[in-house]
Enzyme design. Structure first.
Site, PDB file in Angstrom:
ATOM      1  N   SER A  42       0.861  -1.196   0.000  1.00 38.19           N
ATOM      2  CA  SER A  42       0.000   0.000   0.000  1.00 38.19           C
ATOM      3  C   SER A  42       0.885   1.231   0.000  1.00 38.19           C
ATOM      4  CB  SER A  42      -0.855  -0.023   1.274  1.00 38.19           C
ATOM      5  OG  SER A  42      -1.471   1.224   1.509  1.00 38.19           O
ATOM      6  N   TYR A  59      -2.386  -0.376  10.698  1.00 40.14           N
ATOM      7  CA  TYR A  59      -2.308  -0.641   9.258  1.00 40.14           C
ATOM      8  C   TYR A  59      -0.965  -0.188   8.687  1.00 40.14           C
ATOM      9  CZ  TYR A  59      -3.784  -0.840   4.321  1.00 40.14           C
ATOM     10  OH  TYR A  59      -3.897  -1.133   2.978  1.00 40.14           O
TER      11      TYR A  59
END
Ligand SMILES: NC(=O)c1ccc[n+]([C@@H]2O[C@H](COP(=O)([O-])OP(=O)(O)OC[C@H]3O[C@@H](n4cnc5c(N)ncnc54)[C@H](O)[C@@H]3O)[C@@H](O)[C@H]2O)c1
Length: 267
Positions: free
Chosen positions: A145, A158
């Site tokens: 990501s 995250y």
């Protein structure tokens, strides 16, 4: 019949039921690959199988289970006689929950649940795929990501999990060379069914139903694009096509454009 860039290869794709995983399956099969689709949602896999037919084989399972990863890899070998790419794509998000706003119990349970999917599953998937990938001289491709490089793409859980993926890719690229290449793709935001840990109460909602993610990406990133999951899949094809990326290992291809600030003169 035109040649596809992935003719004759067989790939396992995890988290294949929706969003980016589903877009990867559609593109890989269009390029000539057979895909074994692993997802915990039997309903999403049933829809995938109905739409793509013989081009996919579905396996319902949990990426945090080593046995389920083995089952997916064995299905690939049983069905196609080979496994060329293992795409570790399934993930959970923390909905940007900050440290200050997090309950300590949520942090403890949420860390374990989110890291199990975003980090442990990459280790287990690579381990399960290793024998077949060694035989085929194949590759592991992880979905990371923009949060693998930059803050703000999530909260501490995250962002830490995706940064951990960078270290894992580098270590496994070292350990598995020269037979198996290990790389990752770092996409940016997209409207998908991405969920969060049940232990934080974040499993009943998705990123696309919670924030205007397409508008956010369009209005904050350098290229002003209205990005869809399929816009990110080219890098996966590149990494899976061994003739196009035979020199590439230990790399994260950042396709997010989050590293380039939006020009201040643009509206
Ligand atoms: N959506 C975004 O904005 C965004 C941005 C950057 C990176 N990513 C990453 O993209 C990847 C794919 O996410 P997405 O946005 O397509 O979300 P998505 O929820 O649409 O797809 C993820 C799939 O993984 C499956 N899954 C989740 N946990 C699982 C488990 N334990 N076992 C098996 N399957 C499981 C889900 O059922 C779902 O089908 C993730 O790694 C995510 O972190 C997403």
């Amino acid at each position: 019949m035109t040649m596809g860039r992935l003719d004759g290869i067989c790939a396992v794709v995890t988290g294949a039921g929706s969003g980016l995983g589903r877009a990867i399956v559609e593109r890989f099969t269009a390029e000539g690959a057979h895909v074994v689709a692993l997802d915990r949602s039997a309903a999403k896999l049933a829809k995938l199988a109905a739409d793509l037919g013989d081009l996919v084989t579905t396996v319902t399972g949990d990426v945090t289970s080593y046995a389920d990863n083995v089952r997916a890899c064995e299905t690939a070998v049983a069905r196609q006689g080979r496994l060329d790419s293992f795409v570790a794509n399934a993930g959970l998000w923390d909905f940007g929950r900050s440290l200050a706003d997090s309950d300590p119990d949520d942090l403890q349970a949420g860390f374990d649940e989110l890291f199990a999917v975003n980090v442990k599953a990459l280790v287990l998937g690579a381990k399960a795929a290793l024998p077949a990938l060694t035989t085929s001289r194949g590759s592991v491709i992880c979905t990371l990501s923009n949060a693998a490089f930059y803050p703000v793409g999530g909260g501490p859980l995250y962002v830490a999990s995706k940064h951990a993926g960078v270290g894992l890719v580098r270590q496994l690229a070292y350990e598995l060379a020269p037979e198996v290449r290990v790389n990752a793709v770092a996409p940016g935001g997209m409207a998908t069914d991405l969920r969060g840990p049940a232990s934080m109460g974040l499993d009943a909602t998705s990123i696309e139903s919670t924030i205007p993610i397409r508008e956010y990406v369009k209005s904050t990133t350098a290229l002003h694009l209205d990005v869809r999951p399929e816009d990110y899949v080219g890098a996966y094809v590149l990494l899976a096509a061994r003739d196009e990326s035979s020199t590439v290992t230990g790399t994260v291809i950042d396709v997010s454009s989050f590293g380039i600030p939006r020009r201040p003169t643009e509206s």
